[in-house]
Design a protein around this motif. Structure first.
Motif, PDB file in Angstrom:
ATOM      1  N   CYS A 190      27.097  46.003  42.534  1.00 32.46           N
ATOM      2  CA  CYS A 190      26.928  45.421  43.866  1.00 32.46           C
ATOM      3  C   CYS A 190      25.455  45.494  44.293  1.00 32.46           C
ATOM      4  CB  CYS A 190      27.794  46.163  44.883  1.00 32.46           C
ATOM      5  SG  CYS A 190      29.548  46.294  44.433  1.00 32.46           S
ATOM      6  N   PRO A 191      24.651  44.514  43.921  1.00 32.99           N
ATOM      7  CA  PRO A 191      23.205  44.602  44.145  1.00 32.99           C
ATOM      8  C   PRO A 191      22.766  44.538  45.599  1.00 32.99           C
ATOM      9  CG  PRO A 191      23.806  42.429  43.326  1.00 32.99           C
ATOM     10  CD  PRO A 191      25.034  43.265  43.218  1.00 32.99           C
ATOM     11  N   LEU A 192      23.662  44.158  46.508  1.00 29.96           N
ATOM     12  CA  LEU A 192      23.275  44.012  47.915  1.00 29.96           C
ATOM     13  C   LEU A 192      23.936  45.039  48.838  1.00 29.96           C
ATOM     14  CD1 LEU A 192      23.417  40.102  48.160  1.00 29.96           C
ATOM     15  CD2 LEU A 192      21.442  41.551  47.671  1.00 29.96           C
ATOM     16  N   THR A 193      24.748  45.900  48.297  1.00 30.62           N
ATOM     17  CA  THR A 193      25.430  46.907  49.113  1.00 30.62           C
ATOM     18  C   THR A 193      24.434  47.925  49.659  1.00 30.62           C
ATOM     19  OG1 THR A 193      27.576  46.705  48.003  1.00 30.62           O
ATOM     20  CG2 THR A 193      27.073  48.836  49.003  1.00 30.62           C
ATOM     21  N   GLU A 213      24.965  47.560  62.344  1.00 31.22           N
ATOM     22  CA  GLU A 213      23.708  46.816  62.268  1.00 31.22           C
ATOM     23  C   GLU A 213      23.317  46.424  60.847  1.00 31.22           C
ATOM     24  OE1 GLU A 213      20.911  49.405  64.114  1.00 31.22           O
ATOM     25  OE2 GLU A 213      21.713  49.114  66.146  1.00 31.22           O
ATOM     26  N   ALA A 214      24.059  46.874  59.845  1.00 31.63           N
ATOM     27  CA  ALA A 214      23.724  46.587  58.451  1.00 31.63           C
ATOM     28  C   ALA A 214      23.897  45.104  58.164  1.00 31.63           C
ATOM     29  CB  ALA A 214      24.601  47.405  57.520  1.00 31.63           C
ATOM     30  N   PRO A 215      23.144  44.563  57.179  1.00 31.20           N
ATOM     31  CA  PRO A 215      23.279  43.145  56.801  1.00 31.20           C
ATOM     32  C   PRO A 215      24.693  42.823  56.328  1.00 31.20           C
ATOM     33  CG  PRO A 215      21.297  44.112  55.858  1.00 31.20           C
ATOM     34  CD  PRO A 215      22.087  45.254  56.421  1.00 31.20           C
ATOM     35  N   HIS A 216      25.045  41.557  56.397  1.00 28.72           N
ATOM     36  CA  HIS A 216      26.322  41.052  55.871  1.00 28.72           C
ATOM     37  C   HIS A 216      26.011  40.227  54.629  1.00 28.72           C
ATOM     38  CE1 HIS A 216      27.546  42.123  59.967  1.00 28.72           C
ATOM     39  NE2 HIS A 216      28.806  42.053  59.552  1.00 28.72           N
ATOM     40  N   PRO A 217      26.002  40.857  53.444  1.00 31.90           N
ATOM     41  CA  PRO A 217      25.638  40.126  52.226  1.00 31.90           C
ATOM     42  C   PRO A 217      26.613  38.990  51.924  1.00 31.90           C
ATOM     43  CG  PRO A 217      25.669  42.495  51.851  1.00 31.90           C
ATOM     44  CD  PRO A 217      26.329  42.265  53.164  1.00 31.90           C
ATOM     45  N   LYS A 218      26.094  37.973  51.281  1.00 29.08           N
ATOM     46  CA  LYS A 218      26.957  36.893  50.827  1.00 29.08           C
ATOM     47  C   LYS A 218      27.722  37.351  49.602  1.00 29.08           C
ATOM     48  CE  LYS A 218      26.752  32.167  49.009  1.00 29.08           C
ATOM     49  NZ  LYS A 218      25.857  31.054  48.607  1.00 29.08           N
ATOM     50  N   HIS A 219      29.004  36.986  49.539  1.00 29.75           N
ATOM     51  CA  HIS A 219      29.847  37.366  48.404  1.00 29.75           C
ATOM     52  C   HIS A 219      30.251  36.128  47.614  1.00 29.75           C
ATOM     53  CE1 HIS A 219      30.177  40.946  50.960  1.00 29.75           C
ATOM     54  NE2 HIS A 219      30.533  41.600  49.867  1.00 29.75           N
ATOM     55  N   ASP A 220      30.368  36.317  46.302  1.00 31.66           N
ATOM     56  CA  ASP A 220      30.765  35.202  45.423  1.00 31.66           C
ATOM     57  C   ASP A 220      32.229  34.859  45.672  1.00 31.66           C
ATOM     58  OD1 ASP A 220      28.260  35.276  44.337  1.00 31.66           O
ATOM     59  OD2 ASP A 220      28.839  36.619  42.702  1.00 31.66           O
ATOM     60  N   SER A 274      23.679  36.945  46.158  1.00 30.87           N
ATOM     61  CA  SER A 274      25.056  37.268  46.525  1.00 30.87           C
ATOM     62  C   SER A 274      25.570  38.332  45.574  1.00 30.87           C
ATOM     63  CB  SER A 274      25.935  36.018  46.469  1.00 30.87           C
ATOM     64  OG  SER A 274      25.974  35.515  45.137  1.00 30.87           O
ATOM     65  N   GLN A 275      26.759  38.852  45.872  1.00 36.25           N
ATOM     66  CA  GLN A 275      27.359  39.869  45.027  1.00 36.25           C
ATOM     67  C   GLN A 275      28.861  39.625  44.919  1.00 36.25           C
ATOM     68  OE1 GLN A 275      26.486  43.722  46.659  1.00 36.25           O
ATOM     69  NE2 GLN A 275      27.647  43.412  48.530  1.00 36.25           N
ATOM     70  N   PRO A 276      29.530  40.293  43.959  1.00 35.34           N
ATOM     71  CA  PRO A 276      30.960  40.063  43.754  1.00 35.34           C
ATOM     72  C   PRO A 276      31.793  40.297  45.014  1.00 35.34           C
ATOM     73  CG  PRO A 276      30.042  41.249  41.893  1.00 35.34           C
ATOM     74  CD  PRO A 276      28.964  41.182  42.931  1.00 35.34           C
ATOM     75  N   ALA A 277      32.915  39.626  45.073  1.00 40.75           N
ATOM     76  CA  ALA A 277      33.767  39.671  46.270  1.00 40.75           C
ATOM     77  C   ALA A 277      34.337  41.058  46.537  1.00 40.75           C
ATOM     78  CB  ALA A 277      34.903  38.652  46.116  1.00 40.75           C
TER      79      ALA A 277
END
Length: 320
Positions: free
Chosen positions: A150-153, A313-320, A52-55
């Motif tokens: 933001c490691p998942l952006t 179509e991009a992923p929806h990363p989980k946020h903290d 996950s990554q910051p909100a």
């Protein structure tokens, strides 16, 4: 006789044991990773990607780099006003209207965006080298800061004219392993969109047709290098776009000297023409279908539809 047989059997057994040990040693040596050549440090193993990554991190960062005379060093990267006719605003404003900033943060790189014509002594603009370097530095800084936080952006890079050169150079750095996004995370780059790339080479990326056979002005003048002070013609990108080749798309209208330039023999006269090429009707009309269109869509319409699809179509990363 029995004692002699036992000695022979023991000898064969010992030899068999030695053979087995040698086979095991050889297998171990064969499977052991080859050490790096002298002077080359081993590549460290990549840490596992975060879950996950910051909100406050966007799902996608759109980095847009305007062309010559379409930006200023102190412009607002989120609400640019330096040039309301900037070509890239037709793409970025539409993206901002279609996506919330949490889904797609649209960042327009503010930089001097000038190109001094050395054949005109009264031209007081910044040199192309200075302008291009500032644009790249600021774009890389934004990407680096986002990547660190933001490691998942995901990332979408785009640019027009001088901005396309900068965006393409950053993409080439990333794709060849020495950019702001490391090798193990290159999949985070969703796409690269270039309009009128001055370092374009037909066939070195996805050329969005209709596409001419010419080359970018910097490639055409690459053999002259820095012959003209302040305007370094860097030639073709070494290594092209590397691993990002299939994700890079280029639009160029036939007759646009910035991206569809013939080979030249006189760099001084050519530089003067290229310095004014940003004002020629072909280069200035990518928002219309007069010189380039695909299935009725202008270059900016095509770029918007392409970017919109990638963001959707991009992923929806989980946020903290």
């Amino acid at each position: 006789m029995k004692r002699r047989f036992r000695k022979v059997a023991f000898g064969f057994g010992f030899l068999a044991l030695v053979a087995i040990i040698l086979v095991i040693v050889l297998i171990f040596q064969f499977l052991r990773p080859t050490p790096p050549p002298p002077g080359v440090p081993p590549t460290p193993s990549a840490p596992p990607r975060a879950d996950s990554q910051p909100a406050d991190c966007p799902d996608v960062l759109v980095v847009s780099i305007p062309g010559t005379w379409e930006s200023k060093a102190n412009d607002d990267p989120y609400r640019p006003t330096a040039n309301r006719h900037s070509l890239m605003l037709r793409v970025t404003k539409a993206l901002q209207a279609n996506f919330p900033s949490s889904r797609a943060e649209v960042y327009t790189v503010p930089y001097v965006a000038q190109f001094r014509n050395p054949t005109v002594l009264t031209d007081k603009q910044q040199d192309y080298n200075v302008s291009r370097a500032q644009g790249k530095r600021r774009a890389v800084d934004k990407i680096t800061r986002t990547y660190d936080h933001c490691p998942l952006t995901g990332y979408l890079l785009m640019g027009f004219s001088q901005g396309a050169v900068i965006a393409g150079d950053i993409a080439g750095d990333i794709g060849n392993g020495h950019g702001p996004i490391p090798v193990q995370d290159q999949d985070l780059v969703l796409g690269v969109g270039l309009i009128a790339d001055g370092r374009r080479q037909a066939g070195q990326q996805n050329d969005v047709g209709p596409s001419p056979d010419g080359v970018g002005a910097e490639v055409a003048l690459g053999s002259f290098g820095g012959l003209v002070p302040g305007i370094e013609m860097t030639g073709a990108r070494r290594g092209g776009f590397g691993t990002l080749t299939e994700r890079t798309y280029s639009i160029c209208a036939a007759g646009d000297l910035i991206c569809d330039s013939p080979r030249v023999s006189d760099p001084f006269s050519a530089i003067g023409k290229l310095a004014n090429a940003a004002n020629n009707p072909v280069h200035a009309k990518y928002a219309t279908s007069r010189y380039w269109a695909q299935n009725g869509a202008t270059a900016t319409q095509w770029m918007f539809a392409w970017a919109k699809r990638l963001i959707t179509e991009a992923p929806h990363p989980k946020h903290d």
